[in-house]
Design a protein around this motif. Sequence first.
Motif, short mmCIF file in Angstrom:
data_model
loop_
_atom_site.label_atom_id
_atom_site.label_comp_id
_atom_site.label_asym_id
_atom_site.label_seq_id
_atom_site.Cartn_x
_atom_site.Cartn_y
_atom_site.Cartn_z
N ASN A 98 26.73 26.52 -52.80
CA ASN A 98 25.81 25.44 -53.16
C ASN A 98 25.81 24.29 -52.16
O ASN A 98 24.96 23.42 -52.23
N ALA A 99 26.75 24.31 -51.22
CA ALA A 99 26.81 23.25 -50.21
C ALA A 99 26.61 23.79 -48.80
O ALA A 99 26.01 23.14 -47.96
N SER A 100 27.08 25.00 -48.55
CA SER A 100 26.99 25.59 -47.22
C SER A 100 26.78 27.10 -47.33
O SER A 100 27.05 27.70 -48.37
N ILE A 101 26.32 27.69 -46.24
CA ILE A 101 26.09 29.13 -46.18
C ILE A 101 27.36 29.82 -45.72
O ILE A 101 27.99 29.41 -44.74
N LYS A 102 27.75 30.88 -46.41
CA LYS A 102 28.98 31.59 -46.05
C LYS A 102 28.80 32.41 -44.77
O LYS A 102 27.70 32.84 -44.43
N ALA A 103 29.92 32.63 -44.09
CA ALA A 103 29.89 33.25 -42.76
C ALA A 103 29.23 34.62 -42.76
O ALA A 103 28.53 34.97 -41.80
N GLY A 104 29.45 35.42 -43.79
CA GLY A 104 28.89 36.77 -43.80
C GLY A 104 27.38 36.81 -43.72
O GLY A 104 26.80 37.77 -43.21
N THR A 105 26.73 35.76 -44.20
CA THR A 105 25.27 35.71 -44.13
C THR A 105 24.80 35.59 -42.69
O THR A 105 23.73 36.12 -42.33
N LEU A 106 25.58 34.93 -41.84
CA LEU A 106 25.22 34.80 -40.43
C LEU A 106 25.23 36.17 -39.74
O LEU A 106 24.37 36.47 -38.90
N ASN A 107 26.20 37.01 -40.10
CA ASN A 107 26.24 38.37 -39.55
C ASN A 107 25.08 39.21 -40.07
O ASN A 107 24.49 40.01 -39.35
N THR A 108 24.75 39.00 -41.35
CA THR A 108 23.63 39.73 -41.95
C THR A 108 22.31 39.35 -41.29
O THR A 108 21.45 40.19 -41.05
N LEU A 109 22.16 38.07 -40.97
CA LEU A 109 20.95 37.62 -40.26
C LEU A 109 20.87 38.24 -38.87
O LEU A 109 19.77 38.52 -38.37
N ALA A 110 22.02 38.48 -38.23
CA ALA A 110 22.02 39.14 -36.93
C ALA A 110 21.47 40.56 -37.05
O ALA A 110 20.72 41.03 -36.19
N ALA A 111 21.86 41.25 -38.13
CA ALA A 111 21.32 42.59 -38.37
C ALA A 111 19.82 42.54 -38.60
O ALA A 111 19.06 43.38 -38.11
N ALA A 112 19.37 41.52 -39.35
CA ALA A 112 17.94 41.35 -39.59
C ALA A 112 17.18 41.11 -38.29
O ALA A 112 16.09 41.65 -38.08
N GLN A 113 17.76 40.34 -37.40
CA GLN A 113 17.12 40.08 -36.11
C GLN A 113 17.04 41.35 -35.28
O GLN A 113 16.08 41.55 -34.53
N ALA A 114 18.04 42.22 -35.41
CA ALA A 114 18.01 43.49 -34.67
C ALA A 114 16.89 44.39 -35.17
O ALA A 114 16.34 45.19 -34.41
N ILE A 115 16.55 44.27 -36.45
CA ILE A 115 15.42 45.04 -37.00
C ILE A 115 14.11 44.50 -36.44
O ILE A 115 13.22 45.25 -36.05
N GLY A 116 14.00 43.17 -36.39
CA GLY A 116 12.81 42.53 -35.83
C GLY A 116 11.81 42.16 -36.91
O GLY A 116 11.66 42.85 -37.92
N GLY A 117 11.13 41.04 -36.71
CA GLY A 117 10.14 40.58 -37.68
C GLY A 117 10.47 39.19 -38.18
O GLY A 117 11.44 38.56 -37.75
N ASP A 118 9.63 38.69 -39.09
CA ASP A 118 9.87 37.38 -39.69
C ASP A 118 10.98 37.49 -40.72
O ASP A 118 10.99 38.41 -41.54
N ILE A 119 11.89 36.51 -40.71
CA ILE A 119 13.06 36.56 -41.59
C ILE A 119 13.03 35.38 -42.55
O ILE A 119 13.02 34.22 -42.13
N ASP A 120 12.99 35.69 -43.84
CA ASP A 120 13.13 34.68 -44.89
C ASP A 120 14.54 34.74 -45.44
O ASP A 120 15.12 35.83 -45.59
N LEU A 121 15.09 33.56 -45.75
CA LEU A 121 16.42 33.47 -46.33
C LEU A 121 16.28 33.03 -47.78
O LEU A 121 15.67 32.00 -48.06
N LEU A 122 16.83 33.82 -48.71
CA LEU A 122 16.75 33.50 -50.13
C LEU A 122 18.04 32.83 -50.58
O LEU A 122 19.12 33.41 -50.47
N VAL A 123 17.92 31.61 -51.08
CA VAL A 123 19.07 30.87 -51.60
C VAL A 123 18.88 30.74 -53.11
O VAL A 123 17.92 30.12 -53.57
N VAL A 124 19.80 31.33 -53.87
CA VAL A 124 19.73 31.32 -55.33
C VAL A 124 20.95 30.62 -55.87
O VAL A 124 22.09 30.99 -55.54
#
Length: 311
Positions: A11-37
Motif C-alpha cells: 500500500n506504500a511501495s511496489i515490491k521488488a518482484g513486480t520490477l522483475n515481472t515488468l522486465a518480462a512484460a517488456q521482453a514480450i513487447g507492447g503497452d504495459i498497464d500496472l494493476l494496483v489492488v
Amino acid sequence: MSILVIAEHDNASIKAGTLNTLAAAQAIGGDIDLLVVGSGCGAAAEAGAKIAGVSKVRVADAAHYADGGAENVAALVVANAGGYTHILAAASTFGKNVMPRVAAQLDVAQISEIVTVVSADTFRRPIYAGNAIATVQSADPVKIITVRTTGFDPVAETGGSASVEALDAAADTGLTKLVNRELTKSERPELGAAGIIVSGGRGLGNGENYHSLLEPLADKLNAALGASRAAVDAGYVPNDYQVGQTGKIVAPQLYVAIGISGAIQHLAGMKDSKVIVAINKDEEAPIFQVADYGLVADLFDAVPALTAALG
C-alpha cells in the motif's frame, strides 16, 4: 499487444518482484498497464507510475481488497481482462494464489514460472526441479503467466511517468475472510530480494546452533537468513526461511550454504545465485557440484573463524 501486470505492494511501495515481472512484460513487447489492488493504496500507485516502461497504472481501491484475498483480486482481474493479450504476475505466494483462479475463470491454460521470453506466444520455463527447460507455445487468446523473478533483471524504479486511472472495484465475493496474520519481523533484508543470503541446513544440529552460528555471520555480511527444507522440517527456523523448490526461489549475488547437503529440491531454489560458497564436512555432498567455492570442514570450526575474520 496490451499487457497487464498485477503489482504486489504494501500500500506504500511496489515490491521488488513486480520490477522483475515488468522486465518480462517488456521482453514480450507492447503497452504495459500496472494493476494496483488494495485499500488506501494511493502511495503504491504513485510509486508504480514512476517505474520505467509502465504506460498506465490502474488502481482499484476498496475496503474488501485490504487483505489481498485471491478470490477478490482474481474476480477484479477477470472483469477487466478484456483487451489484454497477456496478464502477468510474479511467481510468488501472491501470484501463485491469484493467477490459477484467473486462468480457470477465463478458461485458458496458465504458463507458470517463465524464465525466458522467446516470442509473444512462446516461453521457456524450468521443469524437473530445474534439470530441464521446457519451451511452451500458447495459442490462447490471452496468456496467463507467472514469472520466476530470478530469470529477469528488474526494471528501474524511476524514469517513468505513467498516468494513473481509477478502476471500479468488483463486488466482494464474500468467499473468504482474513482472521489473523502472523508476520516474521526482522531487521535483515527480505529473503526473496536480498543480495547476500546465509543459509543453514540439517548439519547445524538444532535451532540453537543455527541462530548462534549463522546470525553473527549474517550480521557481518548484512545478509538475509535462509534454510534448507530439512532444517525447516526439523523445527530450526520457521518455514518462511525455506529456500528451494517448495520454498523461495532466490538468486542473490552471494549465497553461503552452511551444513546443507544439496538435495535437488534445494538446488532448484538457489543454483542461479551469482556466487555460491559451501561449507560441509562431507566432500561428496551434492552442494559442491554447484558451488563456486567449497570448504570441506567442520562448520562448528569454520563458521566462527569466518565470522571473526570478517572483523
